[in-house]
Design an enzyme around this catalytic site. Structure first.
Site, short mmCIF file in Angstrom:
data_model
loop_
_atom_site.label_atom_id
_atom_site.label_comp_id
_atom_site.label_asym_id
_atom_site.label_seq_id
_atom_site.Cartn_x
_atom_site.Cartn_y
_atom_site.Cartn_z
N GLY A 155 -15.79 34.77 -65.33
CA GLY A 155 -16.32 33.47 -64.94
C GLY A 155 -15.66 33.02 -63.65
O GLY A 155 -15.07 33.83 -62.91
N THR A 156 -15.74 31.74 -63.38
CA THR A 156 -15.13 31.20 -62.16
C THR A 156 -13.62 31.34 -62.17
O THR A 156 -12.99 31.42 -61.12
CB THR A 156 -15.52 29.72 -61.99
OG1 THR A 156 -15.13 29.00 -63.17
CG2 THR A 156 -17.03 29.58 -61.79
N GLY A 164 -11.86 33.90 -63.43
CA GLY A 164 -11.41 35.26 -63.27
C GLY A 164 -12.10 36.17 -64.28
O GLY A 164 -13.30 36.05 -64.50
N LYS A 195 -6.40 37.85 -70.06
CA LYS A 195 -7.15 36.90 -69.24
C LYS A 195 -6.50 36.86 -67.87
O LYS A 195 -5.35 36.48 -67.73
CB LYS A 195 -7.14 35.52 -69.89
CG LYS A 195 -7.87 34.43 -69.13
CD LYS A 195 -7.81 33.11 -69.89
CE LYS A 195 -8.52 32.00 -69.15
NZ LYS A 195 -8.47 30.71 -69.89
N ASP A 207 -12.54 21.57 -75.52
CA ASP A 207 -13.62 22.46 -75.12
C ASP A 207 -14.08 23.31 -76.30
O ASP A 207 -14.33 24.51 -76.17
CB ASP A 207 -13.17 23.37 -73.97
CG ASP A 207 -14.35 24.03 -73.27
OD1 ASP A 207 -15.47 23.51 -73.38
OD2 ASP A 207 -14.14 25.06 -72.61
N LEU A 248 -14.45 42.30 -70.79
CA LEU A 248 -15.12 41.57 -71.87
C LEU A 248 -15.95 40.42 -71.36
O LEU A 248 -16.94 40.03 -71.98
CB LEU A 248 -14.07 41.06 -72.88
CG LEU A 248 -13.21 42.15 -73.54
CD1 LEU A 248 -12.17 41.51 -74.43
CD2 LEU A 248 -14.08 43.11 -74.34
N GLY A 249 -15.56 39.85 -70.24
CA GLY A 249 -16.29 38.73 -69.68
C GLY A 249 -15.63 38.26 -68.40
O GLY A 249 -14.50 38.63 -68.09
#
Length: 369
Positions: free
Chosen positions: A107-108, A110, A127, A223, A104-105
């Site tokens: 980043g830094t 994982g 995740k 965030d 699904l996505g």
């Protein structure tokens, strides 16, 4: 790696399994197995390396050169929850299997994968955080926050449902309910056309409800942004949203001045100026989200905190004139929508934000259609 390959061979079917073993036999150096059986020896390391190579070559024969197929094979998760790692909680001793459907996505930190839980065929989101020093600490800190969130009803509080945590192949894996898409992706699909007020109100109401419950247990999300607000199921439940990603969340009592939190366009003045802060910083981010949905663009764009503060100061300086203009409207007339655009003082085109330049603010008005 070898255990992962064996697990892969069990689920690919009889014909592929036979092909897998034949591939291993073709590339297996006999001496490698002999080296592996010995406790010590100068050739043991090279033997292990050869075994790893033959496993990868055997996998490539089975799945071919398709990267997506190879990725699914490599991320077939066999999650053993007997690891003594601190983030694994008691009671998670049984094993589950997950089959990765898609990524699904990433980043830094994982990756986030859409997976099917094999024991009950439930689709979940996992995740996967790399077990590096800094990332592992953040993941363990997030687990502490998620454990505290278990005291809340996820559905009533409009926050993502977290199920469990486990370790697998160098990753800390957090299992969540699968949601639809983020507000950012939703706006992107609409080419960032502004939403109607009737569509924005339920979204903001749900986010405010989530922040109210976070405040009740003295937590700061830290965030909140379009990317971290997920639509649950936009077809069946239009504009039903939940808050996700508590990787930067902290307790109010443990809030540290000068912490590097909040994404820049949603960053509150307290964080930019290095002042003491509370959960009120999430309300600033909520206001930025509401404005972004209403005007179809970021309220405070910029490549630095300096740009954000300049935009904020200039916007507040014209607030009075905008309010006077609104008061002059008829009570029955459609309210004007402010379309905010930042311009360089020396040009007439939209700004190209960079440090050290002066910008002026212009507000244009148009009806809400």
């Amino acid at each position: 790696m070898f255990q992962m390959c064996l697990e892969f061979s069990r689920v690919v079917g009889k014909s592929l399994r036979q092909e897998f073993y034949e591939a291993l036999d073709r590339y297996r150096p006999i001496q490698a197995h002999g080296n592996l059986q010995g406790k010590e020896g100068p050739h043991r390391a090279s033997g292990v390396t050869e075994v790893r190579c033959l496993i990868l070559r055997g996998l490539s024969v089975v799945v071919g050169d398709d990267p997506s197929t190879f990725l699914k094979a490599c991320f077939l998760v066999m999650a053993s929850k007997t690891s003594p790692t601190p983030c694994v909680q008691e009671g998670n001793s049984k094993s589950c299997r997950y089959q990765v459907q898609s990524i699904l996505g990433e980043g830094t930190f994982g990756k986030v994968a859409k997976c099917t839980r094999m024991d009950d065929s439930k689709t979940v989101a996992i995740k996967m955080v790399k077990k590096r020093n800094d990332q592992a600490e953040k993941a363990n800190a997030e687990v502490v926050i998620l454990e505290k969130l278990k005291s809340l009803n996820a559905d009533k509080c409009d926050i993502v449902q977290w199920y469990q945590v486990f370790n697998n192949n160098g990753y800390i894996c957090l299992e969540f309910e699968l949601l639809d898409k983020s507000l950012f992706d939703f706006m992107k699909e609409r080419f960032f056309r502004p939403l109607f007020l009737s569509e924005i109100r339920p979204i903001i109401k749900q986010l405010a409800n989530a922040l109210e419950h976070l405040k009740s247990i003295r937590l700061i999300h830290a965030d909140l942004k379009l990317e971290n607000v997920m639509l649950v199921n936009h077809i069946q439940q239009p504009y039903r949203v939940k808050v996700i990603d508590f990787g930067l969340a902290c307790e109010v009592s443990k809030a540290k001045v000068c912490s590097y939190i909040q994404s820049r366009p949603y960053r509150s003045p307290e964080i930019i100026l290095g002042l003491p802060f509370t959960e009120a910083i999430d309300m600033w981010s909520l206001g930025c989200i509401a404005a972004a949905l209403y005007i179809g663009t970021l309220l405070y764009p910029g490549n630095s905190s300096y740009d954000v503060m300049r935009c904020s100061q200039q916007l507040l300086s014209v607030h009075q004139s905008i309010s006077v203009r609104n008061l002059s409207c008829s009570s029955r007339a459609k309210p004007p929508v402010s379309h905010f655009t930042w311009y360089k003082e020396s040009t007439d085109g939209p700004m190209n934000v960079s440090e050290g330049h002066l910008y002026s603010f212009r507000a244009t008005y148009g009806e809400v259609y």
